[in-house]
Design a protein around this motif. Structure first.
Motif, PDB file in Angstrom:
ATOM      1  N   GLU A  57      -7.640  -1.224  -0.284  1.00  0.00           N
ATOM      2  CA  GLU A  57      -7.728  -0.808   1.180  1.00  0.00           C
ATOM      3  C   GLU A  57      -8.855  -1.409   1.816  1.00  0.00           C
ATOM      4  O   GLU A  57      -8.696  -1.250   3.359  1.00  0.00           O
ATOM      5  CB  GLU A  57      -7.854   0.630   0.986  1.00  0.00           C
ATOM      6  CG  GLU A  57      -6.880   1.598   0.652  1.00  0.00           C
ATOM      7  CD  GLU A  57      -7.252   3.100   0.825  1.00  0.00           C
ATOM      8  OE1 GLU A  57      -7.389   3.499   1.967  1.00  0.00           O
ATOM      9  OE2 GLU A  57      -7.131   4.163  -0.021  1.00  0.00           O
ATOM     10  N   LYS A  92      -9.920  -3.910   4.348  1.00  0.00           N
ATOM     11  CA  LYS A  92      -9.176  -4.721   5.488  1.00  0.00           C
ATOM     12  C   LYS A  92     -10.186  -5.268   6.292  1.00  0.00           C
ATOM     13  O   LYS A  92     -11.300  -4.670   6.767  1.00  0.00           O
ATOM     14  CB  LYS A  92      -8.415  -3.543   6.141  1.00  0.00           C
ATOM     15  CG  LYS A  92      -7.365  -4.097   7.165  1.00  0.00           C
ATOM     16  CD  LYS A  92      -6.891  -2.989   7.935  1.00  0.00           C
ATOM     17  CE  LYS A  92      -6.082  -1.831   6.926  1.00  0.00           C
ATOM     18  NZ  LYS A  92      -4.883  -2.256   6.272  1.00  0.00           N
ATOM     19  N   ASP A  99       1.111  -1.115  -0.088  1.00  0.00           N
ATOM     20  CA  ASP A  99       0.171  -0.089  -0.022  1.00  0.00           C
ATOM     21  C   ASP A  99       0.915   1.285  -0.163  1.00  0.00           C
ATOM     22  O   ASP A  99       1.916   1.316   0.616  1.00  0.00           O
ATOM     23  CB  ASP A  99      -1.077  -0.015   1.271  1.00  0.00           C
ATOM     24  CG  ASP A  99      -0.399  -0.255   2.356  1.00  0.00           C
ATOM     25  OD1 ASP A  99       0.890  -0.656   2.706  1.00  0.00           O
ATOM     26  OD2 ASP A  99      -0.792   0.423   3.513  1.00  0.00           O
ATOM     27  N   GLY A 121      -9.066  -6.585  -0.517  1.00  0.00           N
ATOM     28  CA  GLY A 121      -7.810  -6.109   0.261  1.00  0.00           C
ATOM     29  C   GLY A 121      -7.226  -7.243   1.009  1.00  0.00           C
ATOM     30  O   GLY A 121      -6.633  -8.130   0.413  1.00  0.00           O
ATOM     31  N   ARG A 180      -4.360   5.154   0.581  1.00  0.00           N
ATOM     32  CA  ARG A 180      -2.938   4.011   0.848  1.00  0.00           C
ATOM     33  C   ARG A 180      -3.744   2.897  -0.313  1.00  0.00           C
ATOM     34  O   ARG A 180      -3.518   1.896  -0.062  1.00  0.00           O
ATOM     35  CB  ARG A 180      -2.871   3.260   2.077  1.00  0.00           C
ATOM     36  CG  ARG A 180      -2.551   4.667   3.048  1.00  0.00           C
ATOM     37  CD  ARG A 180      -2.184   3.974   4.479  1.00  0.00           C
ATOM     38  NE  ARG A 180      -1.446   4.857   5.311  1.00  0.00           N
ATOM     39  CZ  ARG A 180      -0.871   4.611   6.236  1.00  0.00           C
ATOM     40  NH1 ARG A 180      -1.185   3.244   6.836  1.00  0.00           N
ATOM     41  NH2 ARG A 180      -0.492   5.563   6.952  1.00  0.00           N
ATOM     42  N   PRO A 181      -3.591   3.133  -1.669  1.00  0.00           N
ATOM     43  CA  PRO A 181      -3.891   2.283  -2.744  1.00  0.00           C
ATOM     44  C   PRO A 181      -2.910   1.155  -2.647  1.00  0.00           C
ATOM     45  O   PRO A 181      -1.692   1.398  -2.507  1.00  0.00           O
ATOM     46  CB  PRO A 181      -4.028   3.265  -3.931  1.00  0.00           C
ATOM     47  CG  PRO A 181      -3.404   4.295  -3.878  1.00  0.00           C
ATOM     48  CD  PRO A 181      -3.553   4.481  -2.372  1.00  0.00           C
ATOM     49  N   GLU A 182      -3.495  -0.036  -3.242  1.00  0.00           N
ATOM     50  CA  GLU A 182      -2.391  -1.088  -3.335  1.00  0.00           C
ATOM     51  C   GLU A 182      -1.948  -0.989  -4.938  1.00  0.00           C
ATOM     52  O   GLU A 182      -2.459  -0.841  -5.647  1.00  0.00           O
ATOM     53  CB  GLU A 182      -3.064  -2.354  -2.973  1.00  0.00           C
ATOM     54  CG  GLU A 182      -3.683  -2.594  -1.602  1.00  0.00           C
ATOM     55  CD  GLU A 182      -2.484  -2.959  -0.675  1.00  0.00           C
ATOM     56  OE1 GLU A 182      -1.538  -3.528  -1.159  1.00  0.00           O
ATOM     57  OE2 GLU A 182      -2.819  -2.447   0.687  1.00  0.00           O
ATOM     58  N   GLY A 215      -9.892   7.233  -0.748  1.00  0.00           N
ATOM     59  CA  GLY A 215      -9.888   6.146   0.054  1.00  0.00           C
ATOM     60  C   GLY A 215     -10.057   6.669   1.448  1.00  0.00           C
ATOM     61  O   GLY A 215      -9.641   7.818   1.970  1.00  0.00           O
ATOM     62  N   THR A 234      -7.925   5.743   3.909  1.00  0.00           N
ATOM     63  CA  THR A 234      -6.563   6.268   4.276  1.00  0.00           C
ATOM     64  C   THR A 234      -5.607   6.637   3.344  1.00  0.00           C
ATOM     65  O   THR A 234      -4.589   7.178   3.283  1.00  0.00           O
ATOM     66  CB  THR A 234      -5.805   4.936   4.968  1.00  0.00           C
ATOM     67  OG1 THR A 234      -5.963   4.140   4.033  1.00  0.00           O
ATOM     68  CG2 THR A 234      -6.638   4.351   6.249  1.00  0.00           C
ATOM     69  N   HIS A 278       1.527   5.086   0.507  1.00  0.00           N
ATOM     70  CA  HIS A 278       1.151   6.088   1.209  1.00  0.00           C
ATOM     71  C   HIS A 278       1.237   7.421   0.469  1.00  0.00           C
ATOM     72  O   HIS A 278       2.275   7.778   0.195  1.00  0.00           O
ATOM     73  CB  HIS A 278       1.849   6.167   2.750  1.00  0.00           C
ATOM     74  CG  HIS A 278       1.901   4.571   3.391  1.00  0.00           C
ATOM     75  ND1 HIS A 278       2.231   4.764   4.745  1.00  0.00           N
ATOM     76  CD2 HIS A 278       1.206   3.627   3.213  1.00  0.00           C
ATOM     77  CE1 HIS A 278       1.993   3.124   5.059  1.00  0.00           C
ATOM     78  NE2 HIS A 278       1.430   2.477   4.078  1.00  0.00           N
TER      79      HIS A 278
END
Ligand SMILES: Cc1cc2nc3c(=O)[nH]c(=O)nc-3n(C[C@H](O)[C@H](O)[C@H](O)COP(=O)(O)OP(=O)(O)OC[C@H]3O[C@@H](n4cnc5c(N)ncnc54)[C@H](O)[C@@H]3O)c2cc1C
Length: 442
Positions: free
Chosen positions: A99, A101, A71, A236, A127-129, A123, A125, A73
């Motif tokens: 994201e 989880k 992920d 995720g 924090r895309p993967e 999103g 946070t 940031h």
């Protein structure tokens, strides 16, 4: 998805004066290691007109599977990608839905759930993967042709010409030594990972066993072949934590799921059990019987499906890795003239805490800017000293976070409850995931 503009402005303002020109020399830099930190360093140096040779010991860009998903940031990895001019390429393969989880206990009871972000939003946070392999590919593709010297295993580095230049050292008599042994550089960046050779030029520190063995399992084609597992893991990740044991699954691109079994066992455990040489079927059976015997069958289905996928792929044993971390704080005296330094895991290898690659990319971006903005030798030394100071501070925090995560929830008796507290305290959006995830144990 967006790195904070004020952060980017602050980084650029700190280094400034980036473009070579009259009175501002073009630097010749050697980077050791084509992981995310070294590649980011090389890309940003080239963007600002400097010359880079990147030495990588692997034989080619596809020599090794690069591992699962990361992920990225906004304040670190995304900022580095923006400084590298690669945000668009990153967005094209990033998976914001990653994201999603879910944290469960050994019965499959959910303690924390975070849904996927609404389409078009950054999103919960931001924090895309992205798959590690895809991320690495994006940066390699952005480099000038011939930047990476594949199959070039570096042994060390040394000062040359009265500290005004530096030289990369290869095994005497090797093809790399013949081709590159006499080249002189203005600076060398050791981005050569946990077992860095360049680090030993600066510091005697060595990674120490972090008390954890990781076994890596994977399932292919999960949506069509194992829909229950696809629904369990979602888009995720799913972390099952209890009794000081962890089963952490994450969706990768292409319908693949990777599962990490993390166990707090002695360093000799893999050898004592023979797990690293067992067939996947035997290793899964061993884990079922000896490690996870009272865990929910829904979670243990991950072990069975992984064994089946591995058998179809040729039956190679599951990769088994012992995790190491550098002692913290890890500090060293700046090399004369700042001409040799280290970044990423070479500088601050931590227990995995979800940000190592992100910090490695930020290190790469900042060291590149620190070098690019140096107009003379004295300024290079000052810039590298300043860069190292900030990186060391980040490294101390990262190390502390890694051990906190290891001890306070991953290997806690009630790991799922502890992890849920941690994520809630970070005020991440928590709520039911759409369409999936176990709510009650079974
Ligand atoms: C199980 C696990 C899960 C993780 N999950 C995450 C996560 O979710 N998010 C995250 O941000 N981080 C994660 N990390 C941390 C992350 O993998 C590292 O912090 C990151 O890869 C460091 O990047 P790097 O470029 O510094 O080093 P590396 O990625 O290790 O790259 C080093 C490169 O140097 C090359 N090299 C080594 N020695 C030499 C030599 N002598 N000569 C030439 N080349 C050499 C290597 O072949 C390699 O290509 C995880 C780590 C582990 C172990």
């Amino acid at each position: 998805m967006s790195p904070p503009p004020e952060l980017l402005a602050a980084i650029l303002a700190k280094w400034g004066n980036l473009v070579p020109g009259p009175g501002h020399p073009k630097h010749h830099v050697a980077v050791v290691g084509a992981g995310v930190s070294g590649l980011t360093t090389a890309r940003i140096l080239q963007l600002h007109g400097h010359s880079v040779t990147l030495f990588e010991r692997e034989e080619s860009r596809s020599a090794r599977f690069q591992g699962g998903t990361l992920d990225i940031h906004s304040g670190t990895g995304q900022a580095a990608l923006e400084l590298a001019g690669l945000t668009k390429a990153f967005r094209a393969c990033a998976r914001p839905e990653g994201e999603e989880k879910c944290i469960v206990d050994k019965h499959g009871t959910t303690h924390y759930a975070q849904g996927a972000p609404a389409p078009g939003t950054g999103g919960a946070t931001d924090r895309p993967e992205v798959d590690r392999g895809q991320l690495r590919q994006i940066i390699i593709d952005s480099l000038e042709a011939g930047t990476v010297e594949w199959g070039a295993a570096v042994q060390s580095a040394e000062s040359a010409e009265g500290d005004s230049k530096v030289r990369v050292l290869f095994e005497p008599g090797s093809a790399s030594a013949e081709r590159h042994g006499n080249k002189l550089f203005d600076a060398i960046i050791g981005a050569d990972g946990a077992w860095s050779r360049i680090r030993s030029v600066l510091s005697p520190a060595k990674p120490e066993y972090a008390g954890t063995v990781s076994i890596e399992l994977s399932i292919t084609d999960v949506d069509s072949r194992y829909p229950e597992i696809a629904s369990l893991v979602g888009q995720g990740s799913l972390a099952a934590l209890q009794d000081k044991k962890a089963l952490i699954s994450q969706r990768n691109s292409g319908g693949n799921i990777r599962t990490y079994v993390w166990l707090p066992v002695p360093l000799a455990w893999p050898e004592d059990t023979g797990i690293a040489s067992m067939s996947p079927a035997d290793a899964s059976a061993y884990l079922r019987a000896n490690v996870f015997s009272d865990w929910s069958p829904r979670l243990l289905a991950l072990l069975d499906a992984s064994a089946a996928s591995a058998a179809e792929a040729g039956g190679a044993p599951y990769p088994v890795r012992s995790l190491f971390a550098l002692p913290s704080p890890h500090a060293w005296e700046t090399f004369p003239g700042g001409r040799i330094t280290i970044v990423g895991d070479a500088a601050h290898l931590s227990f995995p805490n979800g940000e190592g690659a992100n910090l490695a990319m930020l290190d790469g971006a900042e060291v590149a800017l620190a070098i690019a903005s140096a107009r003379d030798s004295a300024m290079l030394g000052r810039n590298i000293a300043e860069f190292e100071k900030q990186m060391m501070e980040r490294g101390v925090k990262s190390s502390a976070k890694g051990f906190f995560m290891r001890d306070d929830y991953i290997f806690h008796e009630n790991g799922a409850a502890g992890a849920a507290e941690f994520f809630k305290s970070k005020k991440m959006a928590s709520g039911p995931r759409p369409g999936a995830a176990p709510q009650e144990g079974q």
